[in-house]
Motif scaffolding. Structure first.
Motif, PDB file in Angstrom:
ATOM      1  N   ASN A  18       0.669  -1.675   0.478  1.00  0.00           N
ATOM      2  CA  ASN A  18      -0.279   0.133   0.195  1.00  0.00           C
ATOM      3  C   ASN A  18       0.742   1.596  -0.055  1.00  0.00           C
ATOM      4  O   ASN A  18       0.031   2.482   0.058  1.00  0.00           O
ATOM      5  N   ASP A  19       2.027   1.546   0.006  1.00  0.00           N
ATOM      6  CA  ASP A  19       2.889   2.369  -0.636  1.00  0.00           C
ATOM      7  C   ASP A  19       3.264   2.946   1.191  1.00  0.00           C
ATOM      8  O   ASP A  19       3.680   4.469   1.276  1.00  0.00           O
ATOM      9  N   LEU A  20       2.221   2.477   2.376  1.00  0.00           N
ATOM     10  CA  LEU A  20       2.196   3.187   3.546  1.00  0.00           C
ATOM     11  C   LEU A  20       3.665   3.505   4.256  1.00  0.00           C
ATOM     12  O   LEU A  20       4.214   2.398   4.900  1.00  0.00           O
ATOM     13  N   ASP A  21       4.346   5.156   5.248  1.00  0.00           N
ATOM     14  CA  ASP A  21       5.115   4.860   5.804  1.00  0.00           C
ATOM     15  C   ASP A  21       4.831   4.985   6.878  1.00  0.00           C
ATOM     16  O   ASP A  21       4.076   6.375   6.816  1.00  0.00           O
ATOM     17  N   LEU A  22       5.790   4.143   8.001  1.00  0.00           N
ATOM     18  CA  LEU A  22       4.288   4.050   9.184  1.00  0.00           C
ATOM     19  C   LEU A  22       5.323   5.165  10.147  1.00  0.00           C
ATOM     20  O   LEU A  22       4.908   6.160  10.869  1.00  0.00           O
ATOM     21  N   ASN A  23       6.457   5.751   9.568  1.00  0.00           N
ATOM     22  CA  ASN A  23       7.277   6.643  10.243  1.00  0.00           C
ATOM     23  C   ASN A  23       6.874   8.297   9.990  1.00  0.00           C
ATOM     24  O   ASN A  23       6.462   8.976  10.507  1.00  0.00           O
ATOM     25  N   ALA A  24       5.870   7.717   8.409  1.00  0.00           N
ATOM     26  CA  ALA A  24       5.175   9.465   7.806  1.00  0.00           C
ATOM     27  C   ALA A  24       4.063  10.017   8.788  1.00  0.00           C
ATOM     28  O   ALA A  24       3.441  11.264   8.166  1.00  0.00           O
ATOM     29  N   ILE A  25       3.494   8.969   9.019  1.00  0.00           N
ATOM     30  CA  ILE A  25       1.808   9.265  10.050  1.00  0.00           C
ATOM     31  C   ILE A  25       2.078   9.386  12.131  1.00  0.00           C
ATOM     32  O   ILE A  25       1.188   8.935  12.331  1.00  0.00           O
ATOM     33  N   GLU A  26       3.703   9.103  12.403  1.00  0.00           N
ATOM     34  CA  GLU A  26       4.133   9.072  13.613  1.00  0.00           C
ATOM     35  C   GLU A  26       2.947  10.061  14.880  1.00  0.00           C
ATOM     36  O   GLU A  26       2.414  11.512  14.040  1.00  0.00           O
ATOM     37  N   PRO A  27       2.032  10.177  15.674  1.00  0.00           N
ATOM     38  CA  PRO A  27       1.599  11.231  15.778  1.00  0.00           C
ATOM     39  C   PRO A  27       2.548  12.534  16.223  1.00  0.00           C
ATOM     40  O   PRO A  27       2.005  13.644  16.803  1.00  0.00           O
ATOM     41  N   ARG A  28       3.716  12.384  17.173  1.00  0.00           N
ATOM     42  CA  ARG A  28       4.661  13.220  16.988  1.00  0.00           C
ATOM     43  C   ARG A  28       4.756  14.129  16.653  1.00  0.00           C
ATOM     44  O   ARG A  28       5.377  15.138  16.784  1.00  0.00           O
ATOM     45  N   LEU A  29       4.860  14.127  15.199  1.00  0.00           N
ATOM     46  CA  LEU A  29       4.656  14.716  13.671  1.00  0.00           C
ATOM     47  C   LEU A  29       3.703  15.584  13.696  1.00  0.00           C
ATOM     48  O   LEU A  29       2.737  16.672  13.345  1.00  0.00           O
ATOM     49  N   GLY A  30       2.541  15.752  14.635  1.00  0.00           N
ATOM     50  CA  GLY A  30       0.791  16.167  14.828  1.00  0.00           C
ATOM     51  C   GLY A  30      -0.016  15.899  14.548  1.00  0.00           C
ATOM     52  O   GLY A  30       0.211  14.775  15.055  1.00  0.00           O
ATOM     53  N   ALA A  31      -0.696  16.562  15.968  1.00  0.00           N
ATOM     54  CA  ALA A  31      -1.688  16.334  16.257  1.00  0.00           C
ATOM     55  C   ALA A  31      -3.155  16.051  14.988  1.00  0.00           C
ATOM     56  O   ALA A  31      -4.002  14.966  15.430  1.00  0.00           O
ATOM     57  N   LYS A  32      -2.920  15.583  13.932  1.00  0.00           N
ATOM     58  CA  LYS A  32      -3.641  15.360  12.930  1.00  0.00           C
ATOM     59  C   LYS A  32      -3.076  13.992  12.771  1.00  0.00           C
ATOM     60  O   LYS A  32      -4.236  13.275  12.042  1.00  0.00           O
ATOM     61  N   SER A  79      -3.827   9.918  14.183  1.00  0.00           N
ATOM     62  CA  SER A  79      -4.056   9.465  14.865  1.00  0.00           C
ATOM     63  C   SER A  79      -3.473   8.539  15.967  1.00  0.00           C
ATOM     64  O   SER A  79      -2.491   7.932  15.201  1.00  0.00           O
ATOM     65  N   PRO A  80      -2.867   8.371  17.153  1.00  0.00           N
ATOM     66  CA  PRO A  80      -2.034   8.022  17.264  1.00  0.00           C
ATOM     67  C   PRO A  80      -2.702   6.607  17.851  1.00  0.00           C
ATOM     68  O   PRO A  80      -2.238   4.934  17.867  1.00  0.00           O
ATOM     69  N   ASN A  81      -3.743   5.849  17.958  1.00  0.00           N
ATOM     70  CA  ASN A  81      -4.646   5.011  17.730  1.00  0.00           C
ATOM     71  C   ASN A  81      -4.440   4.068  16.275  1.00  0.00           C
ATOM     72  O   ASN A  81      -4.422   2.711  16.743  1.00  0.00           O
ATOM     73  N   LEU A  82      -4.633   4.592  15.156  1.00  0.00           N
ATOM     74  CA  LEU A  82      -4.317   4.244  14.389  1.00  0.00           C
ATOM     75  C   LEU A  82      -2.725   4.090  13.792  1.00  0.00           C
ATOM     76  O   LEU A  82      -2.550   2.550  13.582  1.00  0.00           O
ATOM     77  N   HIS A  83      -2.188   4.835  14.937  1.00  0.00           N
ATOM     78  CA  HIS A  83      -0.760   4.185  14.515  1.00  0.00           C
ATOM     79  C   HIS A  83      -0.197   3.496  14.993  1.00  0.00           C
ATOM     80  O   HIS A  83       0.226   2.337  14.698  1.00  0.00           O
ATOM     81  N   ALA A  84      -0.754   3.064  16.383  1.00  0.00           N
ATOM     82  CA  ALA A  84      -0.208   1.889  17.412  1.00  0.00           C
ATOM     83  C   ALA A  84      -1.269   0.744  16.605  1.00  0.00           C
ATOM     84  O   ALA A  84      -0.405  -0.399  16.803  1.00  0.00           O
ATOM     85  N   TYR A  85      -2.418   0.715  15.959  1.00  0.00           N
ATOM     86  CA  TYR A  85      -3.056  -0.793  15.500  1.00  0.00           C
ATOM     87  C   TYR A  85      -1.747  -0.766  14.406  1.00  0.00           C
ATOM     88  O   TYR A  85      -1.337  -2.591  14.704  1.00  0.00           O
ATOM     89  N   LEU A  86      -1.513   0.129  13.412  1.00  0.00           N
ATOM     90  CA  LEU A  86      -0.535  -0.261  12.326  1.00  0.00           C
ATOM     91  C   LEU A  86       0.354  -0.359  12.550  1.00  0.00           C
ATOM     92  O   LEU A  86       1.558  -1.748  12.822  1.00  0.00           O
ATOM     93  N   ALA A  87       0.985  -0.243  13.863  1.00  0.00           N
ATOM     94  CA  ALA A  87       2.533  -0.811  14.738  1.00  0.00           C
ATOM     95  C   ALA A  87       3.057  -1.965  15.520  1.00  0.00           C
ATOM     96  O   ALA A  87       3.972  -2.401  15.225  1.00  0.00           O
ATOM     97  N   LEU A  88       1.676  -2.771  15.638  1.00  0.00           N
ATOM     98  CA  LEU A  88       1.549  -3.988  15.911  1.00  0.00           C
ATOM     99  C   LEU A  88       2.199  -4.855  15.732  1.00  0.00           C
ATOM    100  O   LEU A  88       2.159  -5.029  14.469  1.00  0.00           O
ATOM    101  N   GLU A  89       3.360  -5.481  16.355  1.00  0.00           N
ATOM    102  CA  GLU A  89       3.769  -7.382  15.326  1.00  0.00           C
ATOM    103  C   GLU A  89       3.364  -7.627  14.827  1.00  0.00           C
ATOM    104  O   GLU A  89       2.836  -7.922  13.791  1.00  0.00           O
ATOM    105  N   ARG A  90       1.895  -8.179  15.051  1.00  0.00           N
ATOM    106  CA  ARG A  90       0.682  -8.699  15.115  1.00  0.00           C
ATOM    107  C   ARG A  90      -0.085  -8.532  13.270  1.00  0.00           C
ATOM    108  O   ARG A  90      -0.187  -9.302  12.496  1.00  0.00           O
ATOM    109  N   ASN A  91       0.411  -6.878  13.459  1.00  0.00           N
ATOM    110  CA  ASN A  91      -0.731  -6.477  12.501  1.00  0.00           C
ATOM    111  C   ASN A  91       0.380  -6.319  11.193  1.00  0.00           C
ATOM    112  O   ASN A  91      -0.018  -4.931  10.023  1.00  0.00           O
ATOM    113  N   ARG A  92       1.716  -6.798  11.284  1.00  0.00           N
ATOM    114  CA  ARG A  92       1.913  -6.418  10.082  1.00  0.00           C
ATOM    115  C   ARG A  92       2.059  -5.944   8.267  1.00  0.00           C
ATOM    116  O   ARG A  92       2.324  -5.729   8.008  1.00  0.00           O
TER     117      ARG A  92
END
Length: 162
Positions: free
Chosen positions: A7-21, A23-36
């Motif tokens: 899907n060409d998604l770079d997980l680092n590009a949607i880090e919540p620390r980059l801005g409140a826009k 979602s911390p929860n979406l990032h956490a979901y995608l960052a889980l090893e079981r959801n690789r």
């Protein structure tokens, strides 16, 4: 089975620390090893009722979850194989590119929802506000008065005894 396309998604590009826009929860979901596989292959789809789903289809199932569940529960969200959904979903084309650019506005394009942590979403000037996340939405405060007719049953006083 259908071939899964990255899907060409770079997980680092949607880090919540980059801005409140983002979602911390979406990032956490995608960052889980079981959801690789979700991080690499998941796309966002809309069902006939307008509900957004995140996941990927195979020949018989849609493997994923409601996007709203991911936004609320983050890494606790359970992924399921949904048999009935697989042939009714329509991909939201370019979702990840839009999400990287606009954050959660990609989910709420009409700018009608509230999000946890969205206190930085709006720049307010007098009776007007502009979205800080995407810059593509402006709203004006509108006020009105409504007359409301109400009815209620009221007990009558009991007659006095003679």
């Amino acid at each position: 089975m259908q071939a899964l396309l990255a899907n060409d998604l770079d997980l680092n590009a949607i880090e919540p620390r980059l801005g409140a826009k983002y979602s911390p929860n979406l990032h956490a979901y995608l960052a889980l090893e079981r959801n690789r596989n979700h991080c690499r292959f998941a796309r966002v789809y809309r069902d006939p009722d307008g509900v957004l789903w995140i996941g990927f289809p195979d020949d018989y199932f849609f493997v994923g979850a409601r996007l709203s569940s991911v936004l609320v529960n983050g890494s606790k969200t359970q992924v399921f194989a949904h048999m009935r959904l697989v042939h009714t979903l329509v991909e939201v084309e370019g979702f990840w590119a839009t999400y990287v650019r606009d954050g959660r506005c990609a989910i709420d394009v009409d700018h009608t929802r509230g999000f946890i942590g969205d206190d930085t979403r709006w720049a307010v000037t007098d009776e007007r506000r502009t979205c800080n996340w995407c810059g593509n939405a402006t709203q004006t405060m509108t006020r009105w008065t409504e007359a409301v007719e109400k009815t209620a049953w009221v007990a009558e006083p009991l007659p006095l005894a003679a």
